[in-house]
Each structure stands twice: as structure tokens, then as C-alpha cells.
Design an enzyme around this catalytic site. Structure first.
Site, PDB file in Angstrom:
ATOM      1  N   LEU A 188      47.685  37.020  37.572  1.00 34.84           N
ATOM      2  CA  LEU A 188      46.626  36.513  38.447  1.00 34.84           C
ATOM      3  C   LEU A 188      47.146  35.711  39.635  1.00 34.84           C
ATOM      4  O   LEU A 188      46.594  34.677  40.007  1.00 34.84           O
ATOM      5  CB  LEU A 188      45.620  35.702  37.626  1.00 34.84           C
ATOM      6  CG  LEU A 188      44.941  36.505  36.510  1.00 34.84           C
ATOM      7  CD1 LEU A 188      44.261  35.579  35.522  1.00 34.84           C
ATOM      8  CD2 LEU A 188      43.953  37.502  37.056  1.00 34.84           C
TER       9      LEU A 188
ATOM     10  N   CYS B  70      41.247  34.719  30.597  1.00 37.50           N
ATOM     11  CA  CYS B  70      42.363  33.818  30.889  1.00 37.50           C
ATOM     12  C   CYS B  70      42.602  32.889  29.705  1.00 37.50           C
ATOM     13  O   CYS B  70      41.649  32.390  29.114  1.00 37.50           O
ATOM     14  CB  CYS B  70      42.029  32.996  32.127  1.00 37.50           C
ATOM     15  SG  CYS B  70      43.288  31.802  32.594  1.00 37.50           S
TER      16      CYS B  70
ATOM     17  N   GLY C 198      39.159  50.802  39.070  1.00 40.54           N
ATOM     18  CA  GLY C 198      40.280  49.880  39.090  1.00 40.54           C
ATOM     19  C   GLY C 198      41.614  50.542  39.327  1.00 40.54           C
ATOM     20  O   GLY C 198      42.006  50.805  40.454  1.00 40.54           O
ATOM     21  N   THR C 199      42.322  50.866  38.251  1.00 41.30           N
ATOM     22  CA  THR C 199      43.680  51.388  38.341  1.00 41.30           C
ATOM     23  C   THR C 199      43.783  52.636  39.215  1.00 41.30           C
ATOM     24  O   THR C 199      44.806  52.852  39.873  1.00 41.30           O
ATOM     25  CB  THR C 199      44.216  51.686  36.925  1.00 41.30           C
ATOM     26  OG1 THR C 199      44.202  50.462  36.174  1.00 41.30           O
ATOM     27  CG2 THR C 199      45.624  52.227  36.948  1.00 41.30           C
TER      28      THR C 199
ATOM     29  N   LYS D  18      32.983  38.695  33.051  1.00 44.12           N
ATOM     30  CA  LYS D  18      33.837  39.831  32.696  1.00 44.12           C
ATOM     31  C   LYS D  18      34.458  39.566  31.341  1.00 44.12           C
ATOM     32  O   LYS D  18      35.209  38.602  31.154  1.00 44.12           O
ATOM     33  CB  LYS D  18      34.922  40.028  33.753  1.00 44.12           C
ATOM     34  CG  LYS D  18      35.757  41.288  33.540  1.00 44.12           C
ATOM     35  CD  LYS D  18      36.710  41.504  34.702  1.00 44.12           C
ATOM     36  CE  LYS D  18      37.478  42.804  34.553  1.00 44.12           C
ATOM     37  NZ  LYS D  18      38.388  43.033  35.698  1.00 44.12           N
TER      38      LYS D  18
END
Length: 311
Positions: A79, A135, A270-271, A170
Site C-alpha cells: 500500500l 490492513c 483490477g489485475t 472492501k
């Protein structure tokens, strides 16, 4: 019966944010939006989720921190970001008008999450906040915020109080019951949920006999996790009434349709952005073509339209 593609209405509303279509780009794969702007008009997207923000700038892990694996990618970037102040000052003003920006927020303590939320509230071009609940929480011994229902409830409650913006949480897939976590978010006032984040994973180079990532553990994303994400979205759609944004291995319109059918209102690419900068807009165009081919005039009718398979 087919319909004209141009007549298909792709507009949806997710977590109170009107979107021209249900396709967003996922946090961490789209930078701050500016990086992909040379490739296409960002206004072709429903919106995008910016790279996660901390109160202060953050350096990520040293390399190697990205590795290709079968049907996906491992990352332990950790991050890295410019911090909320620089994002507001330097990044947002350069984005075109009319692009809904979901600012991703994270911290190692709940107070830090709340402060970032406060600083983003009222900022032009920020349409909503996405709370990254994957996180590690330093005061809880390193456990992810999204792995403990009580910790997650405290996080959502604190961030809900810190902002008037639409709040999307999320969720981490690294849990026993994803539906329970979704219910926690709904009970604490979240306007929507997004799932899933990367799946915790590990890989080793047999030649060097070392992990492929400097950090050892990483997050698995890409096509390999699509069935996992689809299962979790389906379970959450049956557990909560707030809207869901589906994430995990989406690279084509057919992938996106699967998530809509099991109950998602919107999706995030995303990816796939790493392999093809045009992936998200190709999904948008593909959704329009899919709807036209099936005689669907409004994409919202696909939500939860999975046909019964047990009789």
C-alpha cells in the site's frame, strides 16, 4: 430477441453514487487515474477507485514485490502511496470532471482511518470512500480489520461517524464467514460493500529456494480467484440489503455478467489492467453488446437474475 446496442441503458446507482455504467477500476491497479488517462477517456468508465491513501505518505515493501503465478499475480506492495494531502493537492485537480472517484482509505489504527475520511469529506471530485478493511491492525496484534467482526464493527462505526460521503467497505476474503462480515458493515451504517480483496497466498522459487516475494506472504489476484469471489458475492447478496460491488479476476464482459447475476450492482476490474490498459472499457463495451444480444434494455435487470438450478 436482440436490441440495438446504443439503446441499452448501462446506468446504475451504487451506494448512492450514480454511475454511467457498472464498471469501475479497482484500487491499486489504476494508480490515481492519471496513469491510465493517455490510453482512453476516463469518462467511459463508471468510475474508479484510487490507490489506497494513508494520513502520511507511505513507502511500500522493497522488491521483489510482484510475481506472476498460474492464472494470477502475487503482490506485497504494502500500500505505498503519496498520502492524503498530496492526493488532494496534486492528483485530484488534474482529473477530468465527470469521473466518479472512490477514494480508498486505510490505516494501521482506527483513528488514522477516521482522520483520512475527515480530510477527504467535502473534497471536489471525491464521490465516495472505500474503506480497505484488509490492513493489519497494529493494536490487535496484526490481525486484519476485516477478520474480526468486533474490530470490523468498530472500524465501520468510526469511519461512518467521520464522513458524510457514501461509505463502501472492501472486505477481506480471509475469513470464515463473509456473510457475517457483510452484516456487520450493514449494521454499522455502510452504504455498500466491495468484495473481495486479494487472497492471502505464498509461492517459492525452487531454484533459489526462497519465497518469490521479499515479504514472503502476498495477495493473490487475477483469474484464479474469480470463483472464490463469485461465491462470496453470492453469499453476501443473500445476507444483506446494501449494494455490492464484485471484485476478483474480472477481465471480460462475461466475467462481469456473472457477478451481476449473483447479486452485484457494480464490478471492479483490477489485475487485468496490468495486462491490458483498455480492459475496463472493453468490459463496458462488452456489457452493452451482451445486453443487446439478449434483448435487455437496462443492465440493472441483470442484478440477481441467476436462474434457479435446483428443482
Amino acid at each position: 430477441m436482440s436490441a440495438a446496442p446504443e439503446s441499452v441503458d448501462l446506468a446504475v446507482s451504487f451506494a448512492g453514487v450514480p454511475l454511467r455504467n457498472p464498471v469501475l477500476c479497482a484500487s491499486g491497479t489504476f494508480g490515481y487515474g492519471l496513469e491510465l488517462e493517455p490510453f482512453f477517456d476516463l469518462r467511459r468508465l463508471g468510475g474508479f477507485v484510487a490507490k489506497s491513501l494513508t494520513l502520511e505518505p507511505r513507502h511500500g515493501n522493497p522488491p521483489p514485490r510482484i510475481a506472476e503465478v498460474a492464472a494470477g499475480m502475487l503482490n506485497s506492495i504494502s500500500l505505498e502511496n503519496v498520502g492524503v494531502e498530496a492526493f488532494v493537492r496534486d492528483k485530484l485537480p488534474r482529473l477530468p470532471e465527470g469521473v466518479p472517484v472512490f477514494a480508498s482509505v486505510f490505516g494501521t489504527e482506527i483513528d488514522l482511518y477516521a482522520e483520512v475520511c475527515k480530510q477527504l469529506t467535502g473534497v471536489p471530485k471525491v464521490a465516495a470512500l472505500e474503506i480497505n478493511a484488509s490492513c493489519p491492525h497494529v493494536k490487535a496484534g496484526g490481525i486484519e480489520f476485516g477478520q474480526d467482526p468486533k474490530v470490523l464493527a468498530t472500524l465501520v462505526r468510526a469511519t461512518r461517524r467521520a464522513t458524510t460521503l457514501p461509505l463502501v467497505v472492501k472486505l477481506s476474503p480471509n475469513v470464515t464467514s463473509i456473510a457475517e462480515m457483510a452484516r456487520v458493515c450493514e449494521a454499522e451504517g455502510a452504504d455498500g460493500i466491495a468484495l473481495i480483496n486479494a487472497v492471502q497466498a505464498f509461492d517459492v522459487d525452487p531454484e533459489t529456494r526462497r519465497p518469490v516475494l521479499w515479504n514472503g506472504l502476498g495477495g493473490l489476484s487475477g483469474p484464479a480467484i474469480l470463483p472464490i469471489a463469485l461465491r462470496m458475492v453470492w453469499q453476501c447478496a443473500q445476507a444483506v440489503g446494501i449494494p455490492i460491488c464484485g471484485i476478483g479476476g474480472i477481465a471480460t464482459a462475461a466475467d462481469a455478467v456473472k457477478f451481476l447475476l449473483v447479486g452485484a450492482t457494480a464490478v471492479q476490474v483490477g489485475t487485468a489492467n496490468y495486462l491490458n490498459p483498455l480492459a475496463a472499457v472493453e468490459v463496458v463495451d462488452g456489457l452493452r453488446a451482451y445486453c443487446a444480444r439478449h434483448g435487455i434494455d437496462r443492465i440493472g435487470t441483470l442484478k440477481g437474475a441467476l436462474e434457479p438450478w435446483r428443482r
